[in-house]
Design a protein around this motif. Structure first.
Motif, PDB file in Angstrom:
ATOM      1  N   UNK A 106       0.775  -1.222   0.000  1.00 50.56           N
ATOM      2  CA  UNK A 106       0.000   0.000   0.000  1.00 50.56           C
ATOM      3  C   UNK A 106       0.812   1.279   0.000  1.00 50.56           C
ATOM      4  N   UNK A 107       0.179   2.337  -0.465  1.00 55.31           N
ATOM      5  CA  UNK A 107       0.710   3.690  -0.377  1.00 55.31           C
ATOM      6  C   UNK A 107      -0.248   4.507   0.470  1.00 55.31           C
ATOM      7  N   UNK A 108       0.267   5.081   1.554  1.00 57.58           N
ATOM      8  CA  UNK A 108      -0.560   5.916   2.430  1.00 57.58           C
ATOM      9  C   UNK A 108      -0.517   7.342   1.915  1.00 57.58           C
ATOM     10  N   UNK A 109      -1.666   7.826   1.462  1.00 60.49           N
ATOM     11  CA  UNK A 109      -1.753   9.153   0.851  1.00 60.49           C
ATOM     12  C   UNK A 109      -2.391  10.143   1.814  1.00 60.49           C
ATOM     13  N   UNK A 110      -1.766  11.281   1.947  1.00 59.56           N
ATOM     14  CA  UNK A 110      -2.325  12.378   2.742  1.00 59.56           C
ATOM     15  C   UNK A 110      -2.415  13.601   1.847  1.00 59.56           C
TER      16      UNK A 110
END
Lengths: 113, 114
Positions: A106-110
Motif C-alpha cells: 500500500x501507499x498511504x496518501x495524505x
C-alpha cells in the motif's frame, strides 16, 4: 513466486495536485489487476479493475494503467482532495488458489487542505 | 455495496482458546475468501471456498480451518489461538473465478490474542 511492490510507501501532497501511485509485480501471469482504497479501521473499497487484456481503466478523477510486459501499473489521481486521503492498495489476480489476490503493502496518501 | 457482514467485529481472547469468525453474504456468490492483514505483510490468503463444502488452503493456512455448509456462510476457526494470530481478518467474495467482477471485501474482524 508473485510479489507486488508499491512505491512510495507514503505520500503527502497539497490539495489540487495531480499524483501518481506506482505498483510493480514480478510475474506477468495475472488475470487482472485491481486498485483498492482502505480508510483507517475500515475494509477495502474497489476503485478500478483492469483485465489482463486491457491497458487502462478510468473512473472519474482516477485512471489506472497496466503494462503486463514490464510488470507495472500506475494509479493517476487528478486534482487531489483531502477526502482522497487513505491507503491505496494494488492487487493482482493469479490463476491458482481460487483466483486469489496478491497485494502490495500500500501507499498511504495524505492530501493537505 | 456488496452484502457482506463479518462477526464479531472485535474480539479479544486468550492463547489456547478456540475462536470462530463468521462471514455472511447475501449476494449468492460462489467464491469466498479469508485474508489476514498484518503490518509489513499486507493482506495474505488463509483459505478459500469455491462452493458449498468445497474449500482449499491459501498461503498462510497453518493453525486455521474453515467450513462452508451454506452458500451464504463461510466460517474461519482458530483451533487453539496463538499470539501470532493477532490480526485483522477480512472476508471477500466474488461471483466466479476469473470473472470480470472485483472481489468485494467485508468490514473486517480485529482479533487480539493475549
Amino acid at each position: 513466486k508473485q510479489e507486488v511492490t508499491q512505491i512510495p510507501a507514503a505520500l503527502s501532497v497539497p490539495e489540487g495536485e495531480n499524483l501518481v501511485l506506482n505498483c510493480s509485480f514480478t510475474d506477468s501471469a495475472i488475470y487482472n489487476l485491481q486498485w483498492f482504497r482502505q480508510d483507517p479501521g475500515k475494509g477495502l473499497t474497489s476503485l478500478l479493475l483492469i483485465q489482463s487484456s486491457q491497458r487502462e481503466q478510468t473512473s472519474g478523477r482516477l485512471n489506472a494503467s497496466l503494462d503486463k510486459s514490464s510488470g507495472r501499473s500506475t494509479l493517476y489521481i487528478a486534482a487531489s482532495q483531502p477526502g482522497d486521503s487513505a491507503t491505496y492498495l494494488c492487487a493482482v489476480g493469479v490463476y491458482n488458489q481460487g483466483g486469489k489476490l496478491i497485494f502490495g503493502q500500500g501507499t498511504e496518501l495524505s492530501v493537505k487542505p | 455495496d456488496a452484502g457482506i457482514t463479518q462477526s464479531p467485529r472485535h474480539k479479544v481472547t486468550e492463547t489456547g482458546t478456540p475462536v470462530t469468525l463468521r462471514c455472511h453474504q447475501t449476494e449468492n456468490h460462489r467464491y469466498m475468501y479469508w485474508y489476514r492483514q498484518d503490518p509489513g505483510h499486507g493482506l495474505r490468503l488463509i483459505h478459500y471456498s469455491y462452493g458449498v463444502k468445497d474449500t482449499d488452503k491459501g498461503e498462510v493456512s497453518d493453525g486455521y480451518s474453515v467450513s462452508r455448509s451454506k452458500t451464504e456462510d463461510f466460517l474461519l476457526t482458530l483451533e487453539s489461538a496463538t499470539s501470532s494470530q493477532t490480526s485483522v481478518y477480512f472476508c471477500a467474495i466474488t461471483r466466479d473465478y476469473l470473472s470480470t467482477d472485483t472481489q468485494y471485501f467485508g468490514p473486517g474482524t480485529r482479533l487480539t490474542v493475549l
